[in-house]
Scaffold this active site. Structure first.
Site, PDB file in Angstrom:
ATOM      1  N   ASP B  53      52.353  -6.045   5.658  1.00 26.78           N
ATOM      2  CA  ASP B  53      52.173  -6.928   5.182  1.00 26.78           C
ATOM      3  C   ASP B  53      52.407  -7.574   4.239  1.00 26.78           C
ATOM      4  OD1 ASP B  53      49.873  -5.645   4.544  1.00 26.78           O
ATOM      5  OD2 ASP B  53      48.164  -6.568   5.852  1.00 26.78           O
ATOM      6  N   TYR B 289      45.867   1.886   0.352  1.00 24.49           N
ATOM      7  CA  TYR B 289      46.494   3.254   0.266  1.00 24.49           C
ATOM      8  C   TYR B 289      45.878   4.705  -0.700  1.00 24.49           C
ATOM      9  CZ  TYR B 289      49.970  -0.012   1.991  1.00 24.49           C
ATOM     10  OH  TYR B 289      51.137  -0.683   2.645  1.00 24.49           O
ATOM     11  N   PRO B 365      55.586   2.621   2.091  1.00 26.05           N
ATOM     12  CA  PRO B 365      55.022   1.323   2.397  1.00 26.05           C
ATOM     13  C   PRO B 365      54.291   0.232   1.791  1.00 26.05           C
ATOM     14  CG  PRO B 365      53.624   2.545   3.058  1.00 26.05           C
ATOM     15  CD  PRO B 365      54.672   3.333   2.981  1.00 26.05           C
TER      16      PRO B 365
END
Lengths: 689, 689
Positions: B53, B289, B365
């Protein structure tokens, strides 16, 4: 319960009659505030072309507060420059001046043009979303009677207005607008050149033959049903004013021309052929307002509408623009109108039935004022009705609608009267030509009018909603309204308070500059944080919170605010969030990177919620950003960077009160004056568990 | 025709397999260019939470070219500042640095975060509108076989790719994602920690039992079917690269915390407990994360997924953030993944079947690269396929997809490899701690990575689409592609041409500055005029057109351009508008108020249409505006204000060619190199009747 004559009965908080821009604005407030509402319109279809479409900066700011300015901004044509054309010594028109269309620095928006049908679409989408689809426009519905039970008008729990409504089928409510044999619709259909409203007659004739009836009991009725308002007539109110001899035509075309300024807004005076205004629109279209010198009103004051055709109007435009050539293949819409200025004697009945928009003021359309002022009527009215209906605000605030908005209508009428005569007059040949209009005078009027036309010069007078110096009746429309907190003896005090924020005149809309969110450094136009959700706001200019004495002032103010007995708690239902009726926003002036939300700012400024943690959306800083925003908010607002001040903002973004951080009692008085404050004694929830 | 095994047969220009962001970007191009297209996805539902995103500036510029950047910008959370946290001498974490998240001045957008499901929604709305609802995602559709008829791959009229598709019912295509007894979905479901794709297995099992078949003959197939790409496997291509031992968890939560920078993007190295990245999101959410030091891959290189739970992940986050407290009630999504970097050996087969997105590159990511690079693959590929399918461009341009995008993937893999190790490493205790990661080195890598991560450093190598100096193979991915117009001997000439517009490096995207429309004075970011409609553009920097010698140069250039035999007419179908294949846009540098569109600018720069008149949308001026824009475009583009230059822009906004106004023959050579130019000898329609 079913009465055989009046059909089924029901109650509703607010009934809105008319679903044009004014009625939709009222419905929009009700959707945003969660008030049960119905909105009806006798017509069965939205508008698909023509009609009003100029949008002032202020209207865009309002759309932004509702959440759809971006959609309007993206689709619209933007008006940047006005070019003035007038005859030279040889009688040939030439460009005599250029001025910016929107005065630079006035607003974060500029004036734009977009078809009314699109604006109505955005309103409908917004109302649908915010009301969870519970407020829908009911079309083909005619009001047939309206009664006010005067014994109950003072009772907050009563539904004193009774309206009977007749429902037509879609077929019954669709008038035949096409002229047989013509591709273009009859432009005179809804013009003020009509002695009667053919469409209304047509719908009424159908209605007399059938359709189901119902009876609605409403707490409040808002009549936004246009220049021939049924609501106004049933209340027995009159429009006062006069018509002029000036007849103008209007055409929306895609022009094929060598006129160099066809994509600019132009005011053109020809030597002998009359005047023309050019308004470039979206989709390659241009609107032309064209003076029709060949058509004059008869002895009854009305023009012969049968003479007015698109050909006649366009020939007049060609003559005015000569020696430039203009032609078109595509015409989207046309009409003609007679210039006149009228304003209604009353804007409400018992503060239970209100009138807004064209129902209470009519004038010429050229300044793009009509739709704007109509919407702004209901932007002023809607939250007042909503908060009173919800039991949050006192009924006495409703009187301020007429005093504030009828005064705006009077000013508009005066402006339009002067401006129309200057625009419709023949330009003076020289200084000795007393009958002609001086082009200097015209330009001067145009420039001054531009500020007025932006919608940003509106300055509401003293009332219980606006704590400022001066005479309330003089500052309003002359009607007597509930007094402001200020008495004559406190005049000097209030003049001093205004000095705490010289860039935020009390009574005017809260201007917008960029500030950064303390928690994430994102720049915001501060006005973006003043959403139209029915909340009052306290803007705490906290000053330099890194200075110990100033921090002590801020802490003391916050202690008073968060005390169990404070007006903030008294206004807030015990089970509701502390910011649900009055929201506190902070702008401080220390360096962002030297301050921290949880360290420098008391909890009431960023309330804690046990499910979602601290509120990171309420504290801002006037500091440089990396990408945009220049740490100039304190300067532009005229607030001292060290000491700050406190400002109250109404739900419609108008500045209501200014004071020092120590003026807590006066702040409380303001809210005691206009809000019900039924709760209190509850401790705040703004502490971390 | 119905084959009993393969079902009904049909032809389509483009078949897209996979409806994630990459597939939707490809479909979007086809909708904007009017190419018949089908897009299928084996899954039956869009993504509703989690997943990629972060959006780079470049992705926002691309969305703007497609028409929906405003929707993304409005809903997203904006990332402004990155805060770095690392252990002090006492081992306690503290803020060690702040840097802007987007380098100031790089783009008119900043990096933002918005849930992938919303991005897909905007794509779908855009595709629906632009294709008149003719391109719709077909869900629950599985490809089962793919064959390329190699004899026909060079034939522009052929449909050489045959694909069989199986259609599942909605029920058949809905895998059970809920874990019984849990409110939160199983976050490992689509993680790369899975040895097999449970969902795919599940769908395949269903497919083997039933569902209707059909056979599709396509000119082109684009495989955007993710990291386990069916298309890649059926072509027999491999991802090359390696996995690391680093396992990370991801959680989207609404945090309840006293950590002061929870609304900033943060990179946090703890002394002993691993690292954490904070990405604040929309709707009060924050993505974390979290390095999982307690979980390590086994001898087969895979981690034991059964050990990984939200509790384990969140405990790790709490340890890293200590002494600050963090907790949550609401978790929107979670997963875990093993860091690895892989890139595919080939990006196409016979330039008839193409692979894009996760199908050809995988990496970690955290830099928010995945969705961006995947979409940008198809932003590069889509217009090339569309223009070749329509017969406008030569097939030879298709080779540039692999050379341009595989090189980007290689650079991305290299960047991610270095960055992941720095981020997952333990911070060095002091300069002697050789095993630890130097925080200075990390900050330096982060700052350099930031430019790369913005997506704005992409610089495509020389090819028939990019006329620049240098070795094509070295500048690309190493594959041999159709040669650029530049030979080794013309190197010096091209270096000189680049000097004509030093701010527009050939191969990079056309940067954006504000210019004013000559006809209506409206400011535009010039990039807003470079819409993704498949047109090449010639930007004529016309210089000072009020100087007679310069005016003569402009007139000569326009005469050549508008000559019946010019490439502009040869590219344009006789019945189409002159700007339908190549659009000419002008930016001049004279004063706006001293110039006029119809007087200074030849007709080909603002073509005349007999139905709608002159085109007012193509000529711009680099001049001061009233409200925004500062007459700095020529300076920033590095173009001489007097003499100007000519720039060719590809449909994807990348600078393709730069020359003098006299370099018309070279300009023509550029277009002869890449376009078919089937017409010609037709006189222009750009004259007023």
């Amino acid at each position: 319960m079913v009465d055989s004559n009046r059909g089924p009965e029901s109650n509703v908080d607010v009934l809105i009659i008319g679903a044009g821009p004014a009625g939709l604005m009222a419905a929009c407030w009700m959707a945003h505030c969660g008030v049960t509402t119905r909105i009806v319109d006798k017509r069965n279809a939205k508008i698909f072309c023509g009609q009003a479409d100029g949008l002032q900066c202020r209207s865009l700011e309002i759309f932004d507060s509702l959440g759809f300015a971006d959609r309007v901004w993206k689709e619209a044509n933007h008006l940047i420059e006005i070019c003035m054309w007038s005859p030279g010594d040889d009688g040939v028109i030439r460009r005599s001046d250029r001025i910016p269309d929107t005065i630079p620095g006035l607003s974060r928006f500029q004036q734009i043009v977009l078809h009314q049908g699109r604006i109505e679409r955005f309103f409908l989408d917004n109302i649908k979303k915010l009301s969870n689809n519970s407020i829908r426009v009911e079309r083909g519905v005619l009001p047939e009677s309206l009664k006010i039970d005067e014994a109950k008008v003072g009772d907050n729990t009563a539904y004193p207005v009774t309206v009977t409504l007749r429902h037509l089928s879609e077929e019954e409510a669709t008038p035949p607008q096409q002229i047989s044999g013509s591709k273009i619709e009859d432009g005179i259909f809804r013009s003020n050149l009509m002695n009667e409203d053919d469409e209304e007659d047509w719908i009424l004739k159908r209605a007399s033959r059938g359709g189901a009836c119902e009876t609605v009991h409403a707490k409040y009725v808002i009549g936004c049903d246009g220049a021939r308002s049924w609501t106004r007539r049933i209340l027995g109110y009159e429009l006062e004013g006069e018509a002029t001899d000036f007849i103008w035509g209007v055409m929306d075309i895609i022009p094929i021309t060598d006129f160099p300024d066809i994509r600019m807004r132009c005011a053109i005076h020809s030597a002998e052929n009359g005047s023309l205004m050019v308004i470039p629109r979206e989709n390659k279209m241009v609107r032309l307002y064209i003076q029709l010198k060949e058509v004059a009103p008869d002895a009854t004051g009305r023009a012969d509408r049968s003479k007015i055709t698109p050909d006649l109007i366009f020939r007049a435009a060609q003559n005015i623009l000569s020696p430039y050539k203009i032609d078109y293949e595509y015409c989207d819409w046309w009409t003609a109108y007679q210039i006149g200025q009228r304003v209604c004697t009353n804007f409400d009945a018992h503060q239970r039935v209100f009138l807004a928009g064209d129902a209470v003021h009519t004038h010429s359309p050229k300044a793009g004022q009509g739709m704007n002022v109509s919407m702004q009527d209901c932007y002023n009215l809607g939250w007042k009705v909503a908060l009173v209906a919800k039991g949050i605000a006192k009924r006495s605030i409703l009187g301020s609608y007429q005093s504030e908005r009828r005064r705006v209508a009077q000013d508009l009428i005066d402006f339009d009267h002067r401006f129309s005569r200057l625009f419709s007059g023949r330009p003076a040949k020289d200084v000795m030509d007393a009958e002609g209009v001086s082009m200097e005078e015209f330009k001067d009027a145009f420039e001054k009018g531009n500020l007025f036309a932006s919608g940003l010069s509106i300055n509401y007078g003293a009332s219980i909603l606006v704590a400022k110096a001066g005479d309330a009746a003089e500052q309003g429309d002359g009607s007597i309204i509930a007094a402001s907190a200020a008495s004559q003896t406190t005049l000097d005090a209030f003049r001093k308070k205004q000095a705490l924020a010289t860039g935020l005149p009390i009574g005017m809309r809260f201007n917008s500059f960029k500030v950064l969110n303390q928690a994430d450094a994102r720049p915001w136009h501060f006005q973006e944080r003043l959403k139209a959700d029915g909340r009052f706001r306290i803007v705490l200019f906290a000053g330099d919170v890194l200075s110990a004495p100033q921090k002590a002032r801020v802490d003391a103010f916050c202690r008073a605010l968060d005390a169990p007995e404070s007006f903030l708690h008294a206004a807030t239902p015990p089970d509701a969030a502390i910011d649900s009726v009055i929201e506190v926003l902070t702008i401080h002036s220390s360096r962002r990177v030297d301050t921290e939300l949880l360290r420098e700012f008391p909890a009431v400024l960023h309330p804690f919620d046990e499910h979602t943690g601290w509120d990171y959306s309420k504290v801002f800083v006037d500091d440089m950003s990396y990408h945009e925003g220049f740490a100039e908010a304190y300067d532009k607002y005229g607030v001292d960077r060290a000491r700050g001040c406190v400002v109250v903002v109404r739900p419609d973004q108008h500045v209501a009160w200014i004071g020092e951080l120590e003026d807590f009692d006066e702040l409380e008085s303001y809210f005691k004056g206009c809000l019900v404050l039924p709760y209190g004694g509850v401790t705040g929830s703004s502490h971390m568990r």
